[in-house]
Design a protein around this motif. Structure first.
Motif, PDB file in Angstrom:
ATOM      1  N   ALA A 102       0.891  -1.163   0.000  1.00 51.02           N
ATOM      2  CA  ALA A 102       0.000   0.000   0.000  1.00 51.02           C
ATOM      3  C   ALA A 102       0.926   1.208   0.000  1.00 51.02           C
ATOM      4  CB  ALA A 102      -0.881  -0.001   1.243  1.00 51.02           C
ATOM      5  N   ILE A 103       0.572   2.236  -0.772  1.00 51.28           N
ATOM      6  CA  ILE A 103       1.423   3.417  -0.876  1.00 51.28           C
ATOM      7  C   ILE A 103       0.630   4.631  -0.422  1.00 51.28           C
ATOM      8  CG2 ILE A 103       2.780   4.889  -2.414  1.00 51.28           C
ATOM      9  CD1 ILE A 103       3.061   2.409  -4.255  1.00 51.28           C
ATOM     10  N   GLN A 104       1.247   5.402   0.469  1.00 50.18           N
ATOM     11  CA  GLN A 104       0.618   6.620   0.978  1.00 50.18           C
ATOM     12  C   GLN A 104       1.596   7.765   0.768  1.00 50.18           C
ATOM     13  OE1 GLN A 104      -0.293   6.384   5.134  1.00 50.18           O
ATOM     14  NE2 GLN A 104      -1.258   8.386   5.184  1.00 50.18           N
ATOM     15  N   MET A 105       1.127   8.799   0.077  1.00 52.65           N
ATOM     16  CA  MET A 105       1.965   9.984  -0.136  1.00 52.65           C
ATOM     17  C   MET A 105       1.423  11.096   0.739  1.00 52.65           C
ATOM     18  SD  MET A 105       2.374   9.752  -4.210  1.00 52.65           S
ATOM     19  CE  MET A 105       4.036   9.433  -4.724  1.00 52.65           C
ATOM     20  N   THR A 150       1.913  15.139   2.301  1.00 58.76           N
ATOM     21  CA  THR A 150       2.507  16.427   1.964  1.00 58.76           C
ATOM     22  C   THR A 150       3.210  17.084   3.142  1.00 58.76           C
ATOM     23  OG1 THR A 150       0.384  17.514   2.378  1.00 58.76           O
ATOM     24  CG2 THR A 150       0.886  16.888   0.096  1.00 58.76           C
ATOM     25  N   ARG A 151       2.790  16.766   4.383  1.00 60.97           N
ATOM     26  CA  ARG A 151       3.462  17.311   5.565  1.00 60.97           C
ATOM     27  C   ARG A 151       3.756  16.183   6.517  1.00 60.97           C
ATOM     28  NH1 ARG A 151       0.242  22.328   7.874  1.00 60.97           N
ATOM     29  NH2 ARG A 151      -0.994  20.601   8.421  1.00 60.97           N
ATOM     30  N   PRO A 152       4.938  15.749   6.756  1.00 64.02           N
ATOM     31  CA  PRO A 152       6.109  16.099   5.973  1.00 64.02           C
ATOM     32  C   PRO A 152       6.028  15.427   4.606  1.00 64.02           C
ATOM     33  CG  PRO A 152       6.662  14.368   7.503  1.00 64.02           C
ATOM     34  CD  PRO A 152       5.227  14.727   7.765  1.00 64.02           C
ATOM     35  N   GLN A 153       6.725  15.977   3.650  1.00 60.85           N
ATOM     36  CA  GLN A 153       6.672  15.416   2.297  1.00 60.85           C
ATOM     37  C   GLN A 153       7.375  14.062   2.318  1.00 60.85           C
ATOM     38  OE1 GLN A 153       7.940  18.027  -0.821  1.00 60.85           O
ATOM     39  NE2 GLN A 153       7.854  16.430  -2.350  1.00 60.85           N
ATOM     40  N   GLN A 154       6.562  13.012   2.323  1.00 62.09           N
ATOM     41  CA  GLN A 154       7.130  11.668   2.383  1.00 62.09           C
ATOM     42  C   GLN A 154       6.212  10.663   1.701  1.00 62.09           C
ATOM     43  OE1 GLN A 154       7.626  10.255   6.377  1.00 62.09           O
ATOM     44  NE2 GLN A 154       5.474  10.372   6.879  1.00 62.09           N
ATOM     45  N   THR A 155       6.808   9.545   1.335  1.00 62.20           N
ATOM     46  CA  THR A 155       6.069   8.421   0.779  1.00 62.20           C
ATOM     47  C   THR A 155       6.250   7.245   1.729  1.00 62.20           C
ATOM     48  OG1 THR A 155       6.521   9.222  -1.456  1.00 62.20           O
ATOM     49  CG2 THR A 155       5.754   6.944  -1.242  1.00 62.20           C
ATOM     50  N   VAL A 156       5.141   6.590   2.056  1.00 65.74           N
ATOM     51  CA  VAL A 156       5.172   5.454   2.969  1.00 65.74           C
ATOM     52  C   VAL A 156       4.668   4.221   2.229  1.00 65.74           C
ATOM     53  CG1 VAL A 156       4.341   4.517   5.159  1.00 65.74           C
ATOM     54  CG2 VAL A 156       4.695   6.991   4.915  1.00 65.74           C
ATOM     55  N   TYR A 157       5.469   3.163   2.248  1.00 64.11           N
ATOM     56  CA  TYR A 157       5.107   1.876   1.651  1.00 64.11           C
ATOM     57  C   TYR A 157       4.817   0.920   2.800  1.00 64.11           C
ATOM     58  CZ  TYR A 157       7.512   4.044  -2.281  1.00 64.11           C
ATOM     59  OH  TYR A 157       7.903   4.909  -3.265  1.00 64.11           O
ATOM     60  N   THR A 158       3.693   0.210   2.716  1.00 63.88           N
ATOM     61  CA  THR A 158       3.300  -0.686   3.806  1.00 63.88           C
ATOM     62  C   THR A 158       2.927  -2.067   3.270  1.00 63.88           C
ATOM     63  OG1 THR A 158       2.410   1.226   4.994  1.00 63.88           O
ATOM     64  CG2 THR A 158       1.762  -0.949   5.789  1.00 63.88           C
ATOM     65  N   TRP A 159       3.481  -3.081   3.913  1.00 66.32           N
ATOM     66  CA  TRP A 159       3.141  -4.468   3.626  1.00 66.32           C
ATOM     67  C   TRP A 159       2.623  -5.086   4.913  1.00 66.32           C
ATOM     68  CZ3 TRP A 159       7.534  -2.026   2.133  1.00 66.32           C
ATOM     69  CH2 TRP A 159       7.876  -2.035   0.780  1.00 66.32           C
ATOM     70  N   ASN A 160       1.707  -6.027   4.798  1.00 67.22           N
ATOM     71  CA  ASN A 160       1.244  -6.791   5.953  1.00 67.22           C
ATOM     72  C   ASN A 160       1.512  -8.262   5.678  1.00 67.22           C
ATOM     73  OD1 ASN A 160      -0.151  -4.966   7.936  1.00 67.22           O
ATOM     74  ND2 ASN A 160      -1.096  -4.313   6.020  1.00 67.22           N
ATOM     75  N   TYR A 161       2.147  -8.897   6.640  1.00 67.28           N
ATOM     76  CA  TYR A 161       2.457 -10.321   6.519  1.00 67.28           C
ATOM     77  C   TYR A 161       2.173 -10.984   7.867  1.00 67.28           C
ATOM     78  CZ  TYR A 161       5.091 -14.635   6.060  1.00 67.28           C
ATOM     79  OH  TYR A 161       5.449 -15.954   6.046  1.00 67.28           O
ATOM     80  N   GLN A 162       1.163 -11.834   7.875  1.00 66.87           N
ATOM     81  CA  GLN A 162       0.759 -12.500   9.110  1.00 66.87           C
ATOM     82  C   GLN A 162       0.518 -11.439  10.188  1.00 66.87           C
ATOM     83  OE1 GLN A 162       0.543 -16.067   9.382  1.00 66.87           O
ATOM     84  NE2 GLN A 162       0.976 -16.224   7.211  1.00 66.87           N
ATOM     85  N   GLN A 163       1.232 -11.517  11.305  1.00 65.82           N
ATOM     86  CA  GLN A 163       1.080 -10.567  12.412  1.00 65.82           C
ATOM     87  C   GLN A 163       2.130  -9.450  12.374  1.00 65.82           C
ATOM     88  OE1 GLN A 163      -1.298 -10.603  15.039  1.00 65.82           O
ATOM     89  NE2 GLN A 163      -2.320 -11.972  13.612  1.00 65.82           N
TER      90      GLN A 163
END
Length: 186
Positions: free
Chosen positions: A106-109, A111-124
């Motif tokens: 999952a990708i979340q961009m 604007t404050r702070p200007q950043q990109t967050v990548y998230t994976w879920n695996y089991q727990q």
């Protein structure tokens, strides 16, 4: 002449180690009590969360050497790993490897702070990679979900319990400040 020995291991799996990320980070099982482990040095403490380093430990994730590792313990139980990623090329290699292993993130961009967050879920386990474009800061985190929720609540409760400032923030501004605080503490 004193020589230091650096232990380097490869990620997933290792003989005698947690056989899968769902079980732990390398040879450290999720939820294990700090007093059952050796070689950890305290870094800081925030509410019921303690942060530790293990200076003699170097990891290899898909042949990429990882040295800046911080371990999180909630109520003295292991629940998180924070890794400072050095270099956009290393960030890209780690993201590619994790995507191959755990699927599309999952990708979340923001604007404050200007950043990109990548998230994976695996089991727990939740895996997060953050790239702060303006600062150039990059982090990789692994979170054991059964304890992460409790740790976040404890941190928020500790913040709420702090004495109010003479000119207090509105409830909305306080929530935003806590959100920003949590982002900075990854």
């Amino acid at each position: 002449l004193l020589m230091s020995v650096v232990l380097a291991v490869s990620l997933w799996p290792q003989p005698g180690a947690a056989q899968d990320l769902k079980d732990g980070f390398f040879d450290i099982p999720w939820g294990v009590y700090l007093n059952e482990l050796e070689g950890f040095e305290p870094l800081s403490r925030d509410a019921e969360i303690g942060y530790y380093v293990k200076p003699d430990r170097v990891y290899r994730i898909n042949e990429i050497e990882v040295t800046n590792v911080v371990y999180g313990f909630y109520a003295d139980r292991f629940f998180a790993v924070y890794i400072e990623v050095e270099g956009i090329d290393v960030f890209g290699q780690l993201k590619k490897y994790i995507t191959q292993k755990y699927g599309t993130p999952a990708i979340q961009m923001e604007t404050r702070p200007q950043q990109t967050v990548y998230t994976w879920n695996y089991q727990q386990v939740k895996i997060k990679m953050k790239h702060r474009e303006l600062e150039g800061g990059m982090k990789l985190g692994f979170y054991y979900k059964p304890l992460t929720g409790r740790a976040n609540r404890a941190r928020a409760d500790a913040y709420e319990a702090e004495p109010k400032a003479r000119f207090p923030l509105s409830d909305q501004k306080r929530r935003e400040a806590v959100e920003h605080y949590n982002l900075l503490n990854f």
